[in-house]
Design a protein around this motif. Structure first.
Motif, PDB file in Angstrom:
ATOM      1  N   GLY A 165       0.787  -1.266  -0.008  1.00  0.00           N
ATOM      2  CA  GLY A 165       0.098  -0.008   0.131  1.00  0.00           C
ATOM      3  C   GLY A 165       0.694   1.268   0.100  1.00  0.00           C
ATOM      4  N   HIS A 166       1.883   1.233   0.839  1.00  0.00           N
ATOM      5  CA  HIS A 166       2.798   2.458   0.941  1.00  0.00           C
ATOM      6  C   HIS A 166       3.317   2.714  -0.594  1.00  0.00           C
ATOM      7  CE1 HIS A 166       5.990   4.702   3.210  1.00  0.00           C
ATOM      8  NE2 HIS A 166       6.428   4.465   2.092  1.00  0.00           N
ATOM      9  N   GLU A 167       3.695   1.713  -1.096  1.00  0.00           N
ATOM     10  CA  GLU A 167       4.596   2.011  -2.442  1.00  0.00           C
ATOM     11  C   GLU A 167       3.543   2.344  -3.331  1.00  0.00           C
ATOM     12  OE1 GLU A 167       7.688   2.087  -2.710  1.00  0.00           O
ATOM     13  OE2 GLU A 167       8.151   1.354  -0.650  1.00  0.00           O
ATOM     14  N   LEU A 168       2.321   1.675  -3.310  1.00  0.00           N
ATOM     15  CA  LEU A 168       1.518   2.215  -4.580  1.00  0.00           C
ATOM     16  C   LEU A 168       1.195   3.713  -4.541  1.00  0.00           C
ATOM     17  CD1 LEU A 168      -1.129  -0.795  -4.266  1.00  0.00           C
ATOM     18  CD2 LEU A 168       0.397   0.043  -5.918  1.00  0.00           C
ATOM     19  N   LYS A 169       1.189   4.316  -3.000  1.00  0.00           N
ATOM     20  CA  LYS A 169       1.131   5.600  -3.041  1.00  0.00           C
ATOM     21  C   LYS A 169       2.279   6.494  -3.650  1.00  0.00           C
ATOM     22  CE  LYS A 169      -0.982   9.532  -1.596  1.00  0.00           C
ATOM     23  NZ  LYS A 169      -1.739  10.434  -2.302  1.00  0.00           N
ATOM     24  N   HIS A 170       3.580   5.856  -3.415  1.00  0.00           N
ATOM     25  CA  HIS A 170       4.838   6.595  -4.062  1.00  0.00           C
ATOM     26  C   HIS A 170       4.382   6.606  -5.444  1.00  0.00           C
ATOM     27  CE1 HIS A 170       7.229   7.421  -0.825  1.00  0.00           C
ATOM     28  NE2 HIS A 170       7.562   6.241  -0.475  1.00  0.00           N
ATOM     29  N   ILE A 171       4.023   5.470  -6.303  1.00  0.00           N
ATOM     30  CA  ILE A 171       3.523   5.411  -7.274  1.00  0.00           C
ATOM     31  C   ILE A 171       2.503   6.347  -7.980  1.00  0.00           C
ATOM     32  CG2 ILE A 171       2.701   3.884  -9.305  1.00  0.00           C
ATOM     33  CD1 ILE A 171       3.985   1.607  -7.651  1.00  0.00           C
ATOM     34  N   VAL A 216       6.217  12.925   3.842  1.00  0.00           N
ATOM     35  CA  VAL A 216       5.877  12.015   2.626  1.00  0.00           C
ATOM     36  C   VAL A 216       5.583  10.826   2.784  1.00  0.00           C
ATOM     37  CG1 VAL A 216       6.369  11.475   0.053  1.00  0.00           C
ATOM     38  CG2 VAL A 216       6.563  13.808   1.019  1.00  0.00           C
ATOM     39  N   GLU A 217       6.715  10.269   3.552  1.00  0.00           N
ATOM     40  CA  GLU A 217       6.524   8.845   4.088  1.00  0.00           C
ATOM     41  C   GLU A 217       5.431   8.470   4.662  1.00  0.00           C
ATOM     42  OE1 GLU A 217       8.616   6.455   2.855  1.00  0.00           O
ATOM     43  OE2 GLU A 217       9.364   7.977   1.647  1.00  0.00           O
ATOM     44  N   GLN A 218       5.041   9.554   5.819  1.00  0.00           N
ATOM     45  CA  GLN A 218       3.918   9.126   6.785  1.00  0.00           C
ATOM     46  C   GLN A 218       2.734   9.346   5.835  1.00  0.00           C
ATOM     47  OE1 GLN A 218       4.557   9.560  10.399  1.00  0.00           O
ATOM     48  NE2 GLN A 218       2.735   8.548  10.330  1.00  0.00           N
ATOM     49  N   SER A 221      12.451   2.838   9.407  1.00  0.00           N
ATOM     50  CA  SER A 221      13.732   3.674   9.024  1.00  0.00           C
ATOM     51  C   SER A 221      13.788   3.443   7.369  1.00  0.00           C
ATOM     52  CB  SER A 221      15.023   3.186   9.710  1.00  0.00           C
ATOM     53  OG  SER A 221      15.348   1.814   9.656  1.00  0.00           O
ATOM     54  N   GLU A 222      13.139   3.756   6.408  1.00  0.00           N
ATOM     55  CA  GLU A 222      13.170   3.672   5.196  1.00  0.00           C
ATOM     56  C   GLU A 222      13.536   4.988   4.598  1.00  0.00           C
ATOM     57  OE1 GLU A 222       9.958   2.532   1.870  1.00  0.00           O
ATOM     58  OE2 GLU A 222       9.169   3.610   3.664  1.00  0.00           O
ATOM     59  N   PRO A 223      14.725   4.944   3.574  1.00  0.00           N
ATOM     60  CA  PRO A 223      14.991   6.025   3.140  1.00  0.00           C
ATOM     61  C   PRO A 223      13.939   6.481   1.881  1.00  0.00           C
ATOM     62  CG  PRO A 223      16.151   4.154   2.188  1.00  0.00           C
ATOM     63  CD  PRO A 223      15.448   3.643   3.087  1.00  0.00           C
TER      64      PRO A 223
END
Ligand code: ZN
Length: 200
Positions: free
Chosen positions: A94-100, A122-124, A190-192
């Protein structure tokens, strides 16, 4: 219009306040569920993984990151950390889908993201999208109304970690807020912030 375009067009073409961005994220999550014809918990990540522009695979070399997304050969590829359990991998998808979804207009919406605090925000936001996608507000409230009110039972029903469910319940006003000072960073690992090079 492509699904990705439809999700992106839910955001106005201008800079967003974080409050606006959170509202957009929730609308995008609900729209994505509708597009994928997912209508009850647990959200089928298999259904999401069949999105026409997406392929998902597991990777053991992601270190502490939950996932990563990259654009390759006309598809978005999401790598999920094979060393993590199923609930966390679902959340990371889900998190990565939002980045996309946000990739095309990231700078327009959030500026140049020069400070660590801006990148963390942005990560939040991506965590918030994942929470809205896997634990949609109306579904959680429906389950709660039907008497499923323990975070463990709800976590099992929605196939998320109890910790993620507790934060969601707090966000929805169904559990006591934390008494700690500062923002609730429990979603954050701790994700870059790693952004793909090419736009879809
Ligand atoms: Zn991220």
């Amino acid at each position: 219009m492509s699904w990705l375009g439809e999700l992106r067009d839910l955001a106005p073409q201008r800079a967003l306040t974080m409050a606006e961005a959170y509202g957009v994220a929730e609308r995008q999550a609900l729209r994505l569920l509708r597009l994928a014809q997912v209508s009850e918990p647990p959200v089928s990540t298999e259904a999401l993984a069949y999105l026409p522009w997406l392929s998902v695979s597991l990777d053991r070399r992601l270190g502490t990151a939950g996932g990563a997304a990259k654009w390759k050969a006309n598809r978005w590829i999401v790598l999920l950390n094979a060393n993590e359990g199923r609930a966390r991998r679902r959340f990371s998808l889900g998190h990565e889908l939002k980045h996309i979804i946000d990739h095309r207009d990231l700078r327009l919406h959030h500026g140049r993201l020069e400070s660590r605090a801006e990148k963390l925000a942005v990560e939040q936001l991506c965590h918030h999208f994942a929470a809205c996608l896997l634990m949609p507000r109306p579904w959680v409230k429906r389950a709660w109304g039907l008497g499923v009110q323990s975070e463990l039972d709800l976590a099992e029903l929605f196939e998320v970690s109890p910790q993620a469910m507790l934060i969601r319940l707090r966000t929805l006003g169904l559990a006591e807020p934390t008494t700690r000072c500062g923002i609730d960073n429990d979603y954050l690992r701790s994700e870059p912030l790693s952004l793909p090079n090419m736009a879809a």
